[in-house]
Motif scaffolding. Structure first.
Motif, PDB file in Angstrom:
ATOM      1  N   TRP A  50       1.273  -1.122   0.030  1.00 56.04           N
ATOM      2  CA  TRP A  50      -0.372   0.230  -0.283  1.00 56.04           C
ATOM      3  C   TRP A  50       0.657   1.209  -0.410  1.00 56.04           C
ATOM      4  CZ3 TRP A  50      -5.323   0.844  -0.532  1.00 56.04           C
ATOM      5  CH2 TRP A  50      -5.546   2.651  -0.320  1.00 56.04           C
ATOM      6  N   ASN A  51       1.770   0.848   1.310  1.00 55.08           N
ATOM      7  CA  ASN A  51       2.355   2.149   0.990  1.00 55.08           C
ATOM      8  C   ASN A  51       3.642   2.852  -0.374  1.00 55.08           C
ATOM      9  OD1 ASN A  51       1.968   3.143   3.210  1.00 55.08           O
ATOM     10  ND2 ASN A  51       3.290   2.363   5.221  1.00 55.08           N
ATOM     11  N   THR A  52       3.633   0.925  -0.817  1.00 59.20           N
ATOM     12  CA  THR A  52       5.010   1.368  -2.058  1.00 59.20           C
ATOM     13  C   THR A  52       4.245   2.199  -3.192  1.00 59.20           C
ATOM     14  OG1 THR A  52       5.911  -0.086  -1.657  1.00 59.20           O
ATOM     15  CG2 THR A  52       5.950   0.386  -4.164  1.00 59.20           C
ATOM     16  N   ALA A  69       2.675   9.102  -5.285  1.00 61.58           N
ATOM     17  CA  ALA A  69       3.125  10.976  -5.180  1.00 61.58           C
ATOM     18  C   ALA A  69       4.437  11.187  -5.562  1.00 61.58           C
ATOM     19  CB  ALA A  69       4.069  10.723  -3.630  1.00 61.58           C
ATOM     20  N   VAL A  70       5.256  10.433  -6.402  1.00 63.73           N
ATOM     21  CA  VAL A  70       6.199  10.150  -7.301  1.00 63.73           C
ATOM     22  C   VAL A  70       5.636  11.312  -8.822  1.00 63.73           C
ATOM     23  CG1 VAL A  70       8.174  10.260  -9.251  1.00 63.73           C
ATOM     24  CG2 VAL A  70       8.095   8.611  -6.629  1.00 63.73           C
ATOM     25  N   MET A 114       3.724  16.550  -2.701  1.00 61.41           N
ATOM     26  CA  MET A 114       3.811  15.415  -2.989  1.00 61.41           C
ATOM     27  C   MET A 114       3.632  14.591  -1.367  1.00 61.41           C
ATOM     28  SD  MET A 114       7.325  14.555  -5.211  1.00 61.41           S
ATOM     29  CE  MET A 114       7.625  12.921  -4.397  1.00 61.41           C
ATOM     30  N   ASN A 115       3.790  14.940  -0.498  1.00 60.24           N
ATOM     31  CA  ASN A 115       3.320  15.036   1.136  1.00 60.24           C
ATOM     32  C   ASN A 115       2.177  14.405   1.470  1.00 60.24           C
ATOM     33  OD1 ASN A 115       5.383  14.778   3.637  1.00 60.24           O
ATOM     34  ND2 ASN A 115       6.259  15.762   1.964  1.00 60.24           N
ATOM     35  N   GLN A 116       1.333  15.656   0.606  1.00 57.95           N
ATOM     36  CA  GLN A 116      -0.848  15.035   0.052  1.00 57.95           C
ATOM     37  C   GLN A 116      -0.817  13.923   0.022  1.00 57.95           C
ATOM     38  OE1 GLN A 116      -2.107  18.302  -2.685  1.00 57.95           O
ATOM     39  NE2 GLN A 116      -1.370  20.059  -0.981  1.00 57.95           N
ATOM     40  N   ILE A 117       0.067  13.488  -0.931  1.00 51.87           N
ATOM     41  CA  ILE A 117      -0.228  11.648  -1.227  1.00 51.87           C
ATOM     42  C   ILE A 117       0.578  10.617  -0.566  1.00 51.87           C
ATOM     43  CG2 ILE A 117       0.068  10.596  -3.103  1.00 51.87           C
ATOM     44  CD1 ILE A 117      -1.367  13.025  -4.556  1.00 51.87           C
ATOM     45  N   TYR A 118       1.308  11.304  -0.008  1.00 52.25           N
ATOM     46  CA  TYR A 118       2.309  10.072   1.110  1.00 52.25           C
ATOM     47  C   TYR A 118       2.939  11.310   1.916  1.00 52.25           C
ATOM     48  CZ  TYR A 118       5.077   6.153   3.387  1.00 52.25           C
ATOM     49  OH  TYR A 118       5.609   5.910   4.206  1.00 52.25           O
TER      50      TYR A 118
END
Length: 212
Positions: free
Chosen positions: A44-46, A52-53, A136-140
């Motif tokens: 999930w985190n991957t 995010a990338v 990107m931090n809004q996604i992860y």
């Protein structure tokens, strides 16, 4: 004789056997369950970091070019026709634009470095870089400035002396690396990272401070 008989009865008594077996099996079951949860969390985190990338790369090609920011001698405004000796209208050669890599420290200091000698400025305030990491931090939420690297590489697009924007339209690659992942299973003993991920798009307008 009485003692021997009592021991035989105790040995033959299996009324608590199920409880003992359960006590032996439960820890293994719990560890197995935690392992399954961690595998799911890892995948999930991957996937979150991968998304995010992709979002970060989209942001990078549609907002201000980071090397040199908006200075007259920065990559965004630099004229290869006037200052770089590339004839007006010609494609800027890779020798004049060898590519730039931008990275950041944990303190937020952003540095952009040419991959070979270049004539334009790469000095940056780091604001555009920080804004990109924030998106990107809004996604992860586990991505820090030092986890992100942005590369601007020659693509052969654009032309010297373009009056409407940057003379080059580089390939922009955003890479996220060394993002930590802490499993539930044996937490505190094992703490390994998510895989390094990158995504590449061709520069679009390279202007502005916000992108959808």
């Amino acid at each position: 004789m009485i003692r021997t008989s009592a021991l035989r009865r105790l040995y033959a008594d299996n009324r608590a056997a199920s409880a003992v077996e359960f006590a032996l099996v439960v820890p293994v079951m719990i560890l197995f369950l935690l392992g399954i949860i961690d595998v799911g969390r890892f995948i999930w985190n991957t996937n979150e970091v991968e998304k995010a990338v992709q979002i970060g790369t989209r942001w990078a090609v549609a907002t201000d070019i980071i090397p040199g920011d908006d200075t007259a001698n920065g990559l965004k405004n630099y004229s290869f026709a006037i200052s770089g000796a590339v004839p007006q209208g010609d494609v800027v050669p890779v020798s004049s634009f060898p590519g730039v890599t931008c990275t950041s420290t944990s303190a937020g200091a952003v540095t952009c470095t040419c991959k070979a000698a270049c004539s334009f400025s790469t000095v940056t305030t780091g604001d555009s870089f920080t804004n990109l990491v924030g998106r990107m931090n809004q996604i992860y939420g586990g991505i820090s400035n030092e986890n992100v690297q942005i590369d601007y590489d020659w693509s052969g697009l654009g032309y010297s002396g373009d009056p409407f924007g940057s003379d080059v339209d580089p390939l922009v690659t955003v890479t996220v690396k060394d993002v930590a992942f802490r499993p539930i299973f044996l937490a505190g003993i094992f703490n390994f990272g998510l895989p390094d991920l990158s995504y590449t798009l061709t520069m679009e307008d390279g202007e502005g401070d916000f992108s959808n």
